[in-house]
Each structure stands twice: as structure tokens, then as C-alpha cells.
Design an enzyme around this catalytic site. Structure first.
Site, PDB file in Angstrom:
ATOM      1  N   SER A   3      73.380  66.044  64.795  1.00  0.00           N
ATOM      2  CA  SER A   3      74.429  67.061  64.691  1.00  0.00           C
ATOM      3  C   SER A   3      75.650  66.671  65.515  1.00  0.00           C
ATOM      4  CB  SER A   3      73.906  68.435  65.122  1.00  0.00           C
ATOM      5  OG  SER A   3      74.699  69.467  64.561  1.00  0.00           O
ATOM      6  N   LYS A  57      77.876  70.305  58.028  1.00  0.00           N
ATOM      7  CA  LYS A  57      77.811  68.842  57.995  1.00  0.00           C
ATOM      8  C   LYS A  57      77.186  68.316  56.699  1.00  0.00           C
ATOM      9  CE  LYS A  57      77.749  68.204  63.042  1.00  0.00           C
ATOM     10  NZ  LYS A  57      77.811  69.593  63.520  1.00  0.00           N
ATOM     11  N   SER A 109      76.715  74.335  62.040  1.00  0.00           N
ATOM     12  CA  SER A 109      76.593  72.901  61.782  1.00  0.00           C
ATOM     13  C   SER A 109      75.990  72.554  60.429  1.00  0.00           C
ATOM     14  CB  SER A 109      75.762  72.244  62.892  1.00  0.00           C
ATOM     15  OG  SER A 109      76.555  72.030  64.034  1.00  0.00           O
TER      16      SER A 109
END
Length: 466
Positions: free
Chosen positions: A297, A109, A106
Site C-alpha cells: 500500500s 490503488k 487505499s
């Protein structure tokens, strides 16, 4: 609201220096002005440690002495790559495998945030439109990729656009014509709805979903579900279409997929021609969606934002098109993209590869006064021991307490993959960017790996390191 407060927390962090832009705000520069979030600023709360532009930078030797024993922790597995840079100057301070592409999970991102803020701008709002269909009474709802769209006034995401509002606009535009059918046009996204590199359980395990151009509440079945895991609907576009039909008084059996007629070149007053716009609602500004994506997230918001990059660059709004467009934008920003490979915007794909140096340079660029539109990347970064995905980390495990209130970072987790990237204020007041990526963690080693990563970030907070 929490994310807006986090922006204000950064305003409280210390020394007056004559430097505009996000770093100026962090260091207490009164001339920098408020963060461009559109949210009124309450009195800031001093949570983060004070930064000092005059504080000494750590040395490579000092960082090596502190970090090498921690990087060697067996809990992190056989491949640990990291980079540390000074935020104020962008100078690289320490690397170990810093240029090697590593599965980022993640942490991807952060790249999505910078790409979409560059390509679309912080104030852009994603439209959801309704147009007249080819038959009298037929209404076409056209998905524009807004992941936060809600059925009513209160959806999962604060400030979301409402189908109820759109339905009211449609009834007004139709006048005396009663709606009879709803056509769902989600053709903006050509598919596939799942990225081929996702683990088999991702589409159904509650953190991923089918990625479609029309959805409600991030495809959640229940808009009242909490953050994190939530059951998702299998066909988000049809679920949204049926909700819209109910609001228009149209039976759900009269909902079908299709495409909107071309817009008419001119519509005489008082008539409703096929393709004529009947109403439009807009998402919260992208800066708010970026904040949500990073702080919690949110994978579905991430994929929607990646597709906005594709649309801004005239690429197909697909996984491949978004990845290509994001790569172009990041390269144009002068970031070191050699060896980078993107397959999605959320980091759920194991085929993504990102280097730690790319992440630290990206963070330094986002803090630069030359790119004020990128400062929003920091507003959603969780604070160690206090907020977001770091709210339950730092302080409880030995060797992590120094990270409480001093570490702001995005984390990434897949099976055998653990990552963290963000900023940390040293004990002497220097603001550092750091990234640690590891993708060969021992099986069932999740919690020990997370603690080992937290110790690395906490150790940076104790520098020194001369």
C-alpha cells in the site's frame, strides 16, 4: 521477491482447464504459460485454496443469508456498501448499495493499477535523464517521475535505478569537462505537491510526502527504513539533486532548481551542446512498481503511477490531470464509472468516491484472458494471514479463520473509513470477486471494523451459499 512468489502461488491452485490468461494460470492451465513478470518461476508453494472452474456459483439468496447479519455489525457504522461477483464469468451475484460511491481509501490503488497497466503497459520503465546545461560544466538532472530512484546500488526499492550509475554516465559523456553545477528540473509535475483533500497530517505523518517528479526512495529520509511509516524529506527534488551533486563532486551550494535546455537538433561528435543527453537510467518495469504499490500500500508509488497515466494521455502530470486521465482510461475499459470521483491515485483523499460494483467488475476484467496485461494487478494482492497488509489479519479473531490462505485483497483505511476488495476461493472452489466499503465507522472503531470486514470475506470462503 515476496511479490514474485505470490504470483507463483496462484499458479498452484488447481484444476486443468483450457482457458488462457491469468484465470487460466490460477486454475492450473499448463497452456497459459508463465506470468509475464520477467522473473524466473521457482517451484510454487501451495498456499491458496484450490479453485475449480466447475464448482457451483453461490446464489443471491444464499449470499444474503450469510452476509446480511455480518453487514449489520455496528462496528461498521451506518453505511456499508458491498458487491460480490463471479470472477470466471464476471456475473454479479449479490449487491447491497453496490452502485453507490463510497470513500475507498487505499482500495483506490486497484484502479490506479489497472489504469497504468492499460495506459503504459507492464514493461514500461520510467526514465531519469541528465542533460548538458546552458553553461560549460552545468549538468541538469531531469526527473521523469521514478519514485524508486536510489542514490547508490542499494536503495529502499529492490532493482531501483541508481544516481551513481547516472553520474558515471555523465562523467564519461563530459570527457575532460569537470561538472561545476547541478540544476534540478522537476517541472514534469506542475503541482501542487499535496492533494487538497488529504487530511492535514498526511504530508508529515510518514505515509504521505510531497509528490515531485524527482525523488529518492519514495522521499524517505532513510532508505533503510522499514515498510509503512517512514520520515519523509520536505523537498524531495532538492534532496535528490544534492545527492547527485555529491556523486559528481559538485558542492551542494551549487545545486539549484531550473529547467533543461531544449535538446539540440544535431550534436557534432566530440561536443557537448546545451540540452544534449549525458545519461539516462530507468525504473523497474511498471509491473514491479504496481506489485509494490498493492502489496505494501505504497502511497508515493501510487501517486507516481497515476501521473504516468496522465503523461500517457497527454494530461498534466498533476493530481487533477492524473485523476482525469484515470477516469478516461477506466471508462474506455467499459467499467461502471458513473458516480466515481477521483482526486488522487493513492486513496489518501477523502473526496474519492468509488462503488463496490466498479471494483468487482474491475477485478473480473483484470482476470479476463482478453486483457492479459492487467493480470499483474493480482500478483501483489496480500494473502490473508500470510503476506502484505493482510499478514497479521485473519485467524486470530473469531469468525476469520476461513480467510487464511483463501482471501487475496487490497485494504483501505482512513479515520472512520475501512474497505477491502479482492478475490476469495469458496469452500467448493469457486473464485469470487468482492468489495466492501464503509465510510461512517464509529470514532475509534478501527480494529473492530477491520475484524468485521475480515469476517465478511471469511464468510465468503465458507460458501456454499446456495
Amino acid at each position: 521477491m515476496l511479490a514474485a512468489v505470490l504470483v507463483l502461488v496462484l499458479v498452484a491452485v488447481g484444476l486443468v482447464v483450457a482457458r488462457p490468461g491469468p484465470v487460466g494460470r490460477w486454475l492450473g492451465d499448463g497452456s497459459a504459460g508463465p506470468a509475464s513478470t520477467g522473473v524466473p518461476e521457482p517451484v510454487p508453494v501451495a498456499v491458496l485454496a484450490t479453485a475449480d472452474v466447475g464448482a457451483p456459483m453461490p446464489s443471491a439468496e444464499g449470499l444474503r443469508a450469510v452476509l446480511d447479519p455480518l453487514v449489520g455489525d455496528a462496528a461498521l457504522g451506518g453505511r456499508v456498501n458491498l458487491a460480490v461477483a463471479d470472477v470466471l464469468t464476471g456475473q454479479s451475484l449479490f449487491e447491497r448499495g453496490g452502485g453507490e460511491g463510497t470513500v475507498p481509501a487505499s482500495v483506490t490503488k486497484l484502479l490506479t493499477a489497472v489504469a497504468v497497466l492499460t495506459a503504459r503497459g507492464p514493461g514500461y520503465r520510467i526514465p531519469t535523464r541528465a542533460v548538458a546545461g546552458s553553461e560549460p560544466g552545468e549538468v541538469v538532472i531531469v526527473g521523469g517521475g521514478d519514485p524508486a530512484l536510489a542514490a547508490g546500488a542499494k536503495g529502499f526499492y529492490p532493482g531501483a535505478a541508481s544516481l551513481k550509475d547516472l553520474a558515471n554516465q555523465v562523467r564519461t559523456a563530459l570527457g575532460g569537462i569537470a561538472p561545476t553545477r547541478v540544476v534540478v528540473d522537476a517541472s514534469l509535475y506542475p503541482g501542487p505537491v499535496h492533494e487538497p483533500g488529504w487530511d492535514e497530517d498526511i504530508p508529515t505523518h510518514g505515509y504521505g510526502a510531497a509528490v515531485t517528479a524527482l525523488m529518492l526512495d519514495g522521499a524517505r529520509k532513510d532508505p533503510k527504513a522499514g515498510q509503512g511509516w517512514a520520515e519523509r524529506v520536505p523537498q524531495p527534488e532538492l534532496t535528490a539533486g544534492r545527492a547527485f551533486a555529491r556523486l559528481l563532486g559538485v558542492p551542494e551550494t551549487a545545486v539549484r532548481r531550473g529547467t533543461a535546455p531544449a535538446a539540440p537538433t544535431g550534436t557534432p561528435a566530440g561536443t557537448v551542446e546545451p540540452g544534449a543527453e549525458l545519461g539516462v537510467v530507468h525504473s523497474p518495469p511498471l509491473i514491479r512498481l504496481v506489485d509494490i504499490m498493492i502489496s505494501e500500500s505504497d502511497n508515493i508509488v501510487a501517486e507516481a503511477l497515476a501521473r504516468q497515466v496522465a503523461l500517457a494521455r497527454d494530461q498534466p502530470a498533476s493530481f487533477a490531470g492524473a485523476a482525469a486521465a484515470m477516469t478516461d482510461v477506466l471508462s474506455e475499459l467499459g467499467l461502471p464509472t458513473d458516480g466515481m470521483r477521483l482526486a488522487d491515485g493513492s486513496g489518501l483523499s477523502r473526496t474519492n468516491l468509488v462503488s463496490p460494483v466498479l471494483l468487482t467488475e474491475l477485478l473480473a476484467l483484470a482476470a479476463s484472458p482478453d486483457r492479459p496485461e492487467l493480470g499483474g494487478v493480482f500478483s501483489g494482492l496480500p494473502v490473508g494471514g500470510w503476506s502484505g497488509t493482510l499478514r497479521d489479519r485473519y485467524g486470530s479473531a473469531p469468525g476469520t479463520a476461513a480467510g487464511v490462505g483463501t482471501v487475496r485483497a487490497k485494504t483501505g483505511t482512513l479515520t472512520r473509513v475501512h474497505a477491502i476488495a479482492g478475490v476469495v476461493t469458496t469452500t467448493e472452489g469457486r473464485l469470487l470477486a468482492f468489495a466492501v466499503l464503509t465510510d461512517q465507522v464509529p470514532p475509534d472503531g478501527g480494529e473492530p471494523a477491520r475484524v468485521a470486514l475480515d469476517r465478511i470475506a471469511a464468510a465468503l470462503a465458507t460458501c456454499g451459499c446456495h
